[in-house]
Design a protein around this motif. Structure first.
Motif, PDB file in Angstrom:
ATOM      1  N   ALA A 189       1.024  -1.004   0.142  1.00  0.00           N
ATOM      2  CA  ALA A 189       0.195   0.033  -0.164  1.00  0.00           C
ATOM      3  C   ALA A 189       1.240   1.108  -0.292  1.00  0.00           C
ATOM      4  O   ALA A 189       0.408   2.151  -0.345  1.00  0.00           O
ATOM      5  CB  ALA A 189      -0.402   0.245   0.543  1.00  0.00           C
ATOM      6  N   ALA A 248      -9.060   5.120  -1.045  1.00  0.00           N
ATOM      7  CA  ALA A 248      -9.327   4.171  -2.711  1.00  0.00           C
ATOM      8  C   ALA A 248     -10.181   5.039  -3.460  1.00  0.00           C
ATOM      9  O   ALA A 248     -10.129   4.284  -4.705  1.00  0.00           O
ATOM     10  CB  ALA A 248      -8.880   2.742  -1.446  1.00  0.00           C
ATOM     11  N   ASN A 287      -5.830   8.685   1.048  1.00  0.00           N
ATOM     12  CA  ASN A 287      -4.880   7.579   1.197  1.00  0.00           C
ATOM     13  C   ASN A 287      -3.543   7.409   1.763  1.00  0.00           C
ATOM     14  O   ASN A 287      -2.928   7.197   2.499  1.00  0.00           O
ATOM     15  CB  ASN A 287      -4.456   7.388  -0.215  1.00  0.00           C
ATOM     16  CG  ASN A 287      -4.306   5.603  -0.358  1.00  0.00           C
ATOM     17  OD1 ASN A 287      -3.550   4.984  -0.577  1.00  0.00           O
ATOM     18  ND2 ASN A 287      -5.247   4.652  -0.318  1.00  0.00           N
ATOM     19  N   VAL A 347      -2.612   5.086   5.230  1.00  0.00           N
ATOM     20  CA  VAL A 347      -1.105   4.590   5.261  1.00  0.00           C
ATOM     21  C   VAL A 347      -0.397   4.492   6.203  1.00  0.00           C
ATOM     22  O   VAL A 347      -0.082   3.812   6.852  1.00  0.00           O
ATOM     23  CB  VAL A 347      -0.648   4.929   3.517  1.00  0.00           C
ATOM     24  CG1 VAL A 347       0.813   4.145   3.642  1.00  0.00           C
ATOM     25  CG2 VAL A 347      -1.676   3.880   2.389  1.00  0.00           C
ATOM     26  N   HIS A 380      -3.248  -2.623  -5.159  1.00  0.00           N
ATOM     27  CA  HIS A 380      -1.873  -2.746  -4.268  1.00  0.00           C
ATOM     28  C   HIS A 380      -3.344  -1.515  -3.525  1.00  0.00           C
ATOM     29  O   HIS A 380      -1.896  -1.213  -2.363  1.00  0.00           O
ATOM     30  CB  HIS A 380      -1.172  -2.218  -4.291  1.00  0.00           C
ATOM     31  CG  HIS A 380       0.025  -4.031  -5.341  1.00  0.00           C
ATOM     32  ND1 HIS A 380      -0.914  -5.031  -4.726  1.00  0.00           N
ATOM     33  CD2 HIS A 380       0.576  -4.520  -5.735  1.00  0.00           C
ATOM     34  CE1 HIS A 380      -0.426  -5.536  -5.651  1.00  0.00           C
ATOM     35  NE2 HIS A 380       0.609  -5.436  -6.654  1.00  0.00           N
ATOM     36  N   VAL A 381      -3.956  -0.542  -3.902  1.00  0.00           N
ATOM     37  CA  VAL A 381      -3.974   0.899  -2.826  1.00  0.00           C
ATOM     38  C   VAL A 381      -4.530   0.306  -1.930  1.00  0.00           C
ATOM     39  O   VAL A 381      -5.667  -0.199  -1.438  1.00  0.00           O
ATOM     40  CB  VAL A 381      -4.504   1.685  -3.563  1.00  0.00           C
ATOM     41  CG1 VAL A 381      -5.459   2.963  -2.895  1.00  0.00           C
ATOM     42  CG2 VAL A 381      -4.171   2.376  -4.873  1.00  0.00           C
ATOM     43  N   LEU A 382      -4.789   1.010   0.200  1.00  0.00           N
ATOM     44  CA  LEU A 382      -5.357   0.787   0.873  1.00  0.00           C
ATOM     45  C   LEU A 382      -6.722   1.230   0.732  1.00  0.00           C
ATOM     46  O   LEU A 382      -6.865   2.017   0.640  1.00  0.00           O
ATOM     47  CB  LEU A 382      -4.219   1.600   1.986  1.00  0.00           C
ATOM     48  CG  LEU A 382      -5.235   1.570   3.061  1.00  0.00           C
ATOM     49  CD1 LEU A 382      -4.739  -0.157   3.528  1.00  0.00           C
ATOM     50  CD2 LEU A 382      -4.335   2.320   4.205  1.00  0.00           C
TER      51      LEU A 382
END
Length: 387
Positions: A11, A75, A122, A126, A183-185
């Motif tokens: 992420a 996201a 975002n 993270v 893979h974006v949180l």
């Protein structure tokens, strides 16, 4: 625990890739402006109106994406903005008239604003998931993208032409997003927050942090939009060399931003901000007093060293103001801050026909007295709990 750490690492790199892609497109805009002025046969005043349209578009959409982050999570918001943002330079290159370009630039600015709010939100998500500050290095990846876009943009436009250059940039950005999106949180609003009314913050803190961000970002916007014009028209530099004004700033910003999280943990946000502000003031003064294009480029590079960590510190501080819906406090600060990077350069276009860019950059060095005076507000950025 291993799996959780692996997800956090993916992420972290995914959100960094989003910053890189955004910086690549925005950096590619820097050398595009003088080329567009030549194609449309317009002067600084009309170009200033186009830059103003970019800023107005951004300011219009930032609050919308702040609300979208609060309702649906960052996201969802960042993926939507990024997909729409990717081909934006193509529409500007295809627009045949000043009015058509103005509409395309307005849309470009709107998507810059929407993606900025979402990707910064975002990054804060993270940070919270990893319990470690990453904001400065995320902005470092943005600066790397800006360096690549601005540095190669002038040469690319000269060799390929304006439209083909925009197409190549869009293809590169699409490839980056394809790798990053899985893979974006996937964050989500707190329980019940989806149905809470979204109000402007009642505490003055995010607005004061916004003023600090505003003053910090006006010089960055002046370098982004006008350094190439300054170097080409007042210094006699070629288009290829002129693109390196913003590229020098973006390059030094990238280096310092990758070092910024560690510097902040060692020195504290307040002290880091104060030192950064003084260095940025010196760089802008050097650019304004420079006797040659290379000296001005060196000044922009020094300014980048100072500017580098001012904005990430402000955004981390805004993202950690307690008691606010996720995304709302950050959208207030990003809206106020990016009004500096996007709206102020339009005013600079009008001023440039009456006074020199040299005098403008000297004046901007004095503007940074504002974040210097407000630097104590940065203490909320010292949230690191992860060690």
């Amino acid at each position: 625990m291993t799996g959780s750490g692996s997800v956090g690492t993916r992420a972290r790199w995914a959100v960094s890739a989003l910053f890189l892609a955004n910086g690549l497109v925005v950096g590619s805009w820097a050398p595009k402006l003088p080329a567009m002025m030549a194609r449309l046969e317009i002067g600084e005043s009309v170009a200033g109106l186009l830059v103003l349209a970019l800023g107005v578009g951004s300011i219009c959409l930032m609050p919308v994406f702040g609300a979208l982050v609060a309702r649906r999570g960052s996201a969802h918001a960042v993926k939507l903005a990024a997909m729409l943002f990717t081909p934006s330079l193509i529409w500007i290159s295809l627009a045949p008239t000043v009015w058509a370009v103005a509409i395309a630039v307005f849309a470009f600015g709107a998507l810059i604003g929407g993606m900025d709010v979402a990707m910064n939100a975002n990054a804060v998500a993270v940070e919270r998931a990893r319990r470690r500050a990453i904001m400065s290095s995320c902005h470092g990846f943005w600066s790397l993208g800006g360096l690549a876009g601005a540095g190669a943009g002038g040469v690319g436009i000269q060799i390929l032409g304006e439209l083909a250059h925009a197409g190549v940039v869009a293809l590169i950005v699409a490839a980056i997003l394809a790798a990053a999106f899985p893979h974006v949180l996937r964050d989500s609003p707190a329980a019940g927050q989806e149905h809470q009314p979204l109000r402007l913050p009642r505490t003055p803190l995010p607005y004061l942090i916004g003023v600090m961000a505003l003053a910090s970002m006006i010089p960055e916007g002046a370098i982004l939009d006008w350094a190439a014009v300054y170097l080409q028209r007042e210094m006699g530099a070629s288009l290829a060399l002129a693109g390196w004004g913003f590229a020098a700033c973006a390059g030094t910003m990238a280096v310092m931003r990758f070092l910024g999280d560690g510097i902040r943990r060692h020195c504290g946000a307040v002290r880091t901000l104060r030192i950064s502000t003084v260095v940025a003031m010196a760089g802008l003064a050097l650019a304004g007093l420079a006797p040659s294009p290379w000296a001005a480029i060196a000044g922009f590079g020094l300014a980048g060293i100072g500017i580098a960590n001012m904005v990430p510190i402000a955004f981390s501080a805004a993202g950690n103001v307690p008691g606010l819906a996720h995304g709302v406090g950050l959208s207030v600060v990003t809206t106020m801050g990016y009004s500096g990077i996007l709206l102020a350069p339009g005013t600079i276009g009008f001023l440039a026909e009456r006074i020199s860019f040299s005098a403008i950059y000297l004046g901007l060095s004095l503007l940074l007295l504002i974040p210097l005076a407000l630097s104590r507000l940065a203490r909320t950025a010292d949230f690191d709990a992860g060690g």
